[in-house]
Design a protein around this motif. Structure first.
Motif: not given
Length: 814
Positions: A641-667
């Protein structure tokens, strides 16, 4: 002669009522006279409780014994309309005659136990019945007759069977009286073949739709084709021939719409029609109820006593333009509690009146849930009695209550059962008797005050001011962490604790052993509810459910350690409760065990998870960041839970894991929606979500790993004016590898955004236990609960971030 008449009347009314003796000096004074038609299980149940009261049971004989009173049975085969009627008469000296069906003679025996032995069936299970002690038992020789109010059907979801029998509940005669059943009448594996597809399967977007095998949603048969009438009659007759004891059959549509759009269907429906009562859905009532009438006429030629049920739901929720078949019972789904709102009640009453004009008999599907989806006892006794009486006066003869068989809400389930059998029973008298039987006369007034506290809370103004209160929905949001908890004050929390402790003290001082056990059980449920309520924000969140300033965010964060400590009690308390319920239950079928196992909480839970969305807008504020750092360093908070709390603060330094591409299979998991890709006004690509009507969810499969914490950031918009608004709610879940089921979901409150401009929001998912189940992916739900058919909204962007903080590392160090 005129003078003699009043005297004669007085003499007749003054005639003594003789007593029929059952027990004398703790020995049997009567015998049951058995025959092959008499269900011995009913006699056995009666004797079980009689023996607990008096120490003796009545013998069962094939013929009378000299000097003993005789209890005889007249078992009749009856139609479904009167099979619950019974009478108790005394046709000759020393003879009691119980007349009824194989079912209703049990109700007669229950009546004797309750009215004359004082037995009360307080809770399910081995310690649930109150059996007062006595040496003698007499029954006045006075005829008793009963005809239940909801005579066709009285059933409760996930009930304990023996307790249901004690409370005169009418069990399922058919596995599907009014549940989704078209998929059984028209199995896809047969009717999607070349011989049938054009006759039976729906025409959608110019093509015949072929559902998956055993699919019970998103499709309906072509009701406009006469072949579906003939096939339905044939298939239903075959089922009834193979199941001769069945008295009911379901004609309920499949779930989630999918009606045929062929020329015949639209013509017979009177064109494309709007739904007045359940807005957002189409209206195919004229088509469906005309089709159902033809099918019923066909079946009744061979099986004349069958009743048919259907759920008046979605596209068939509105009454048609004509009276429906007299053997068809539409079941109206309404959360009875919503009737506490004047505007919602007026709307529901208009709906019921409209149906009453078209159907001689109605059914009602009530959402009487307590513990599983809620974190406080949901009590509203007076409203229960008032609305059930209104339902009956409106033609209601079928009642189904969707709830569980826990003992958490005291007399709530007991009251449902008693009023379903007799809506004119005095609820105040029933409750007083229940309280006294449950914990003893001395503790009863305090227990009544305890439940009255929750009754007043749920019917009070504060709950109706929360975002949770949505009385125009089919049912109120089923949410353990709903904003109704913000209305429960610290004073109410303290007062309820004081009352339940006093109940236990008085029961221990004056009650019998079972009353002491029941009082302790109610307190254990209170412990569970109290921890759930605190975990969900009771006493710490403002009534609005919104944190408006950084100072309020800091105040909330500072309270979280106390809440965390209280929620740890859920682990032992929840397991105690589940073990106790399973140990005390008479009959434990597999599904019943699953119900009680849902009580269990085996992993620690951090309250900060539920308040992340409220705190998030202020995490760039130095004071809020400092409060989070202090929380993360608190040694009383486990490291995950301490790690969860830290995650709130550092979220802006994280990288986006999703691409902009569209795949019907994903939806492909999207619900009542089609998702496509198009350019927006700014030239950027966006996702277009087009609704099939009603509750709509665009669902995207995303990467996700066990033990990691994630944040999703979504921007949505729709082409409307600033005066128009749209509702949206996010959900981020892991997907179990074994069966593809979405798990570990944390709900958020519904948000509203205006037309014409983008709206961005964030939501987090915390994956604490990788051993609970295996998964390698997750899903993001973007839920739009109010869309009209063919209405479109846009997901302008979707980003997913891993916000798992390193062990023991501060945000500054990272």
């Amino acid at each position: 002669m005129k003078k003699l008449f009043p005297v004669l009347c007085f003499l007749l009314t003054a005639l003594p009522v003789f007593a029929f003796q059952l027990v004398k000096d703790r020995k049997p004074a009567a015998v049951f006279i058995s025959s092959p038609s008499v269900p011995l299980r009913h006699i056995g149940a009666f004797n079980q409780f009689l023996k607990e009261c008096s120490g003796t049971a009545l013998p069962v004989e094939k013929q009378g014994i000299g000097g003993k009173n005789e209890i005889r049975f007249n078992i009749e085969k009856r139609s479904m309309e009167n099979e619950d009627d019974f009478s108790i008469a005394f046709p000759e000296k020393n003879v009691m005659l119980i007349t009824g069906s194989e079912i209703s003679v049990r109700w007669a025996l229950n009546r004797i136990l309750e009215d004359f032995a004082g037995v009360r069936f307080v809770f399910p299970g081995k310690n649930g019945a109150h059996c007062p002690k006595f040496s003698d038992l007499d029954v006045p020789e006075k005829t008793i007759a009963a005809h239940p109010s909801f005579n066709l059907y009285r059933e409760f979801y996930f009930n304990e069977p023996e307790w249901g029998a004690c409370l005169n509940e009418k069990q399922w005669n058919s596995p599907n009286f009014f549940n989704h059943n078209m998929w059984r009448i028209f199995p896809a594996e047969k009717y999607s073949g070349p011989e049938w597809i054009d006759k039976v399967m729906p025409l959608r977007n110019g093509k015949r739709f072929v559902p998956e095998k055993k699919s019970y949603s998103l499709w309906q048969p072509c009701f406009g084709n006469p072949a579906t009438v003939d096939e339905a009659v044939k298939n239903i007759n075959e089922y009834l021939d193979a199941h001769p004891s069945m008295k009911t059959y379901s004609l309920a549509i499949n779930d989630l719409g999918g009606f045929c759009e062929c020329e015949d269907c639209l013509k017979q429906n009177g064109g494309s029609r709007k739904n007045v009562f359940q807005k957002g859905y189409g209206n195919f009532s004229n088509l469906f109820y005309a089709w159902a009438g033809k099918v019923i006429d066909g079946v009744l030629k061979k099986h004349p006593d069958i009743f048919f049920g259907c759920c008046a739901y979605r596209e068939v929720s509105e009454p048609p333009d004509f009276p429906i078949h007299k053997n068809l019972i539409p079941v109206l789904a309404i959360d009875l509690y919503s009737m506490c709102d004047k505007a919602a009640r007026a709307s529901h009453e208009r709906y019921i009146s409209a149906w009453k004009a078209k159907a001689p008999t109605l059914g009602f599907w009530e959402y009487g849930y307590g513990l599983t989806p809620y974190s406080l006892p949901r009590i509203y006794f007076g409203l229960q009695a008032e609305i059930l009486k209104y339902y009956h006066a409106s033609g209601g003869r079928v009642l189904f209550v969707e709830s569980q068989c826990y003992s958490d809400e005291g007399p709530k389930r007991y009251l449902y059962s008693k009023l379903a059998f007799d809506v004119n029973a005095d609820p105040h008298k029933l409750l007083k008797e229940w309280y006294e039987a449950c914990v003893g006369k001395e503790a009863a007034p305090v227990l009544a005050e305890y439940y009255r506290l929750f009754n007043d809370f749920w019917l009070g103004d504060r709950v109706r001011r929360t975002t949770w209160f949505q009385p125009f929905n089919i049912y109120l949001p089923l949410d353990r962490n709903g904003a109704y908890l913000y209305a429960f004050s610290e004073n109410e929390m303290k007062k309820s604790r004081q009352l339940i402790e006093k109940v236990v003290s008085l029961a221990n001082q004056y009650g019998d052993e079972k009353q002491k056990r029941r009082a302790a059980k109610i307190r254990l449920y209170h412990d569970y509810y109290e921890a759930l309520a605190l975990k969900g924000g009771s006493t710490v969140m403002p009534l609005s459910g919104k944190i408006s300033t950084a100072a309020e965010a800091v105040s909330l964060i500072e309270k979280l350690p106390v809440l965390f400590q209280s929620t740890q009690r859920l682990i032992p308390v929840s397991n105690q409760l589940a073990d106790l319920e399973l140990a005390e239950t008479y009959i434990v079928p597999r599904w019943h065990k699953q119900v009680f196992d849902k009580l269990r909480i085996n992993k620690a839970f951090c309250p900060v998870i539920l308040f992340f969305d409220s705190i998030l807008p202020f995490t760039d504020d130095p004071a809020v960041c400092g409060a989070l750092e202090k929380l993360a360093a608190n040694p009383e908070i486990p490291e995950p839970f301490q790690r969860q709390t830290r995650g709130f603060i550092v979220r802006n330094t994280a990288k986006n894991l999703l691409s902009d591409s569209f795949s019907p299979e994903d939806w492909k998991r999207s619900y009542a929606a089609t998702v496509s890709r198009e350019k927006g006004p700014d030239g950027k690509l966006r996702f277009k979500v087009t609704s099939k009507g009603g509750w709509t969810a665009a669902v995207r499969t995303v990467p996700m790993n066990p033990g990691r914490n994630y944040l999703v950031r979504i921007t949505v918009s729709f082409s409307g004016s600033a005066q128009e608004s749209c509702a949206v709610r996010p959900l981020l879940s892991a997907v179990r590898d074994k069966d593809g089921m979405a798990m570990q979901s944390y709900h958020t409150e519904t948000r509203r955004f205006s037309g014409g401009k983008p709206y961005t929001f964030e939501h987090a998912h915390f994956s604490l236990d990788s051993s609970a189940f295996a998964f390698s992916k997750g899903v993001v739900y973007v839920i739009f609960p109010e869309l009209r058919k063919n209405q479109s909204v846009f997901i302008d962007s979707m980003e997913l971030f891993d916000i798992t903080g390193p062990p023991g590392e501060t945000a500054a160090g990272r």
